[in-house]
Design a protein around this motif. Structure first.
Motif, PDB file in Angstrom:
ATOM      1  N   GLU A  35       0.827  -1.205   0.000  1.00 43.24           N
ATOM      2  CA  GLU A  35       0.000   0.000   0.000  1.00 43.24           C
ATOM      3  C   GLU A  35       0.863   1.257   0.000  1.00 43.24           C
ATOM      4  N   LEU A  37       0.664   4.691   1.459  1.00 42.01           N
ATOM      5  CA  LEU A  37      -0.175   5.326   2.478  1.00 42.01           C
ATOM      6  C   LEU A  37      -0.504   6.785   2.162  1.00 42.01           C
ATOM      7  N   LYS A  40      -4.026   5.814  -0.490  1.00 39.82           N
ATOM      8  CA  LYS A  40      -4.547   4.519  -0.068  1.00 39.82           C
ATOM      9  C   LYS A  40      -5.528   3.944  -1.085  1.00 39.82           C
ATOM     10  N   LEU A  44      -8.181  -1.025   0.641  1.00 39.87           N
ATOM     11  CA  LEU A  44      -7.742  -0.798   2.029  1.00 39.87           C
ATOM     12  C   LEU A  44      -8.807  -0.023   2.791  1.00 39.87           C
ATOM     13  N   LYS A  52      -8.349   3.161   8.681  1.00 41.20           N
ATOM     14  CA  LYS A  52      -7.741   3.370   7.352  1.00 41.20           C
ATOM     15  C   LYS A  52      -6.227   3.137   7.380  1.00 41.20           C
ATOM     16  N   LYS A  53      -5.795   2.142   8.149  1.00 41.06           N
ATOM     17  CA  LYS A  53      -4.365   1.873   8.317  1.00 41.06           C
ATOM     18  C   LYS A  53      -4.029   0.439   7.931  1.00 41.06           C
TER      19      LYS A  53
END
Length: 228
Positions: A35, A37, A40, A44, A52-53
């Motif tokens: 991913e 970040l 995103k 995800l 959202k991590k």
């Protein structure tokens, strides 16, 4: 039909690697999804709409978020393949105690890396040393690994110390996890790096060093702008 396992992660994240180590240790085939970040993916965001991590493990289409919860899930789904936890209830409870300790004390290490003045860095280094001493004296003792002779949940929880923390120390020019101060923990870190699952599944050190240097420069620049 084979159960589909996917892991959404990002290469500099020790939390992603916790899950990778557990899956590799148990020999579970999985698809890894890298991913970005800063951009995103819709998947995800769909699988982890709350935080959202990363990491997110998707098993048979169902997502599990947060690295420690993922490790718990992996152990419960595949308990008989290279168990991460001891069978004795007390030993198992103690393993979870130290795994939670790793989560609770994580921000202290982040503050250490973020500290930008000499005084703040010295204070943060003392706090980190206190945590590591507690870990050495109360958690590890004179054992090879936290669970004895084989790597388990607690080793995976603290596994980032043997690679990521070393890089942090190099960027800061400060050594905390020293052999003379923490002989048992230092030996543990060296032993852990020799376990094949760990040794063969670590981010490239030079790439990680460049990443942390850039992160450090950002912290310093942000502080300068804040104080300007």
């Amino acid at each position: 039909m084979e159960e589909e396992v996917k892991l959404f992660g990002t290469w500099p994240s020790p939390f992603s690697y916790r899950v990778i180590w557990a899956l590799k240790l148990k020999g579970i085939p999985y698809q890894y999804v890298e991913e970005d970040l800063s951009n995103k993916s819709p998947l995800l965001l769909q699988y982890n709409p709350v935080h959202k991590k990363i990491p997110v493990l998707v098993h048979c289409g169902k997502p599990i978020c947060e690295s420690m919860l993922i490790l718990q899930y992996i152990e419960e789904i595949w308990p008989h393949i290279n168990p991460l936890l001891p069978t004795d209830p007390h030993d198992r409870a103690m393993a979870w105690f130290w795994a939670k300790f790793s989560e609770d004390k994580g921000p202290i290490f982040f503050n250490f890396f973020r500290s930008t003045t000499g005084e703040a860095q010295e204070k943060a280094a003392k706090e980190v040393l206190e945590v590591l001493r507690t870990l050495e004296e109360q958690g590890l003792g004179d054992k090879k690994f936290f669970g004895g002779n084989t790597m388990g949940l607690v080793d995976i929880s603290f596994g980032w110390l043997c690679h990521w923390f070393e890089v942090m120390e190099e960027v800061l020019g400060t050594k905390v996890l020293e052999q003379k101060k923490l002989p048992n923990l230092h030996a543990w870190a060296q032993n852990l790096k020799e376990v094949a699952v760990i040794k063969e599944n670590l981010p490239d050190r030079e790439k990680l060093l460049a990443y942390f240097k850039s992160l450090r420069e950002k912290f310093v620049a942000d502080l300068s702008n804040h104080n300007a």
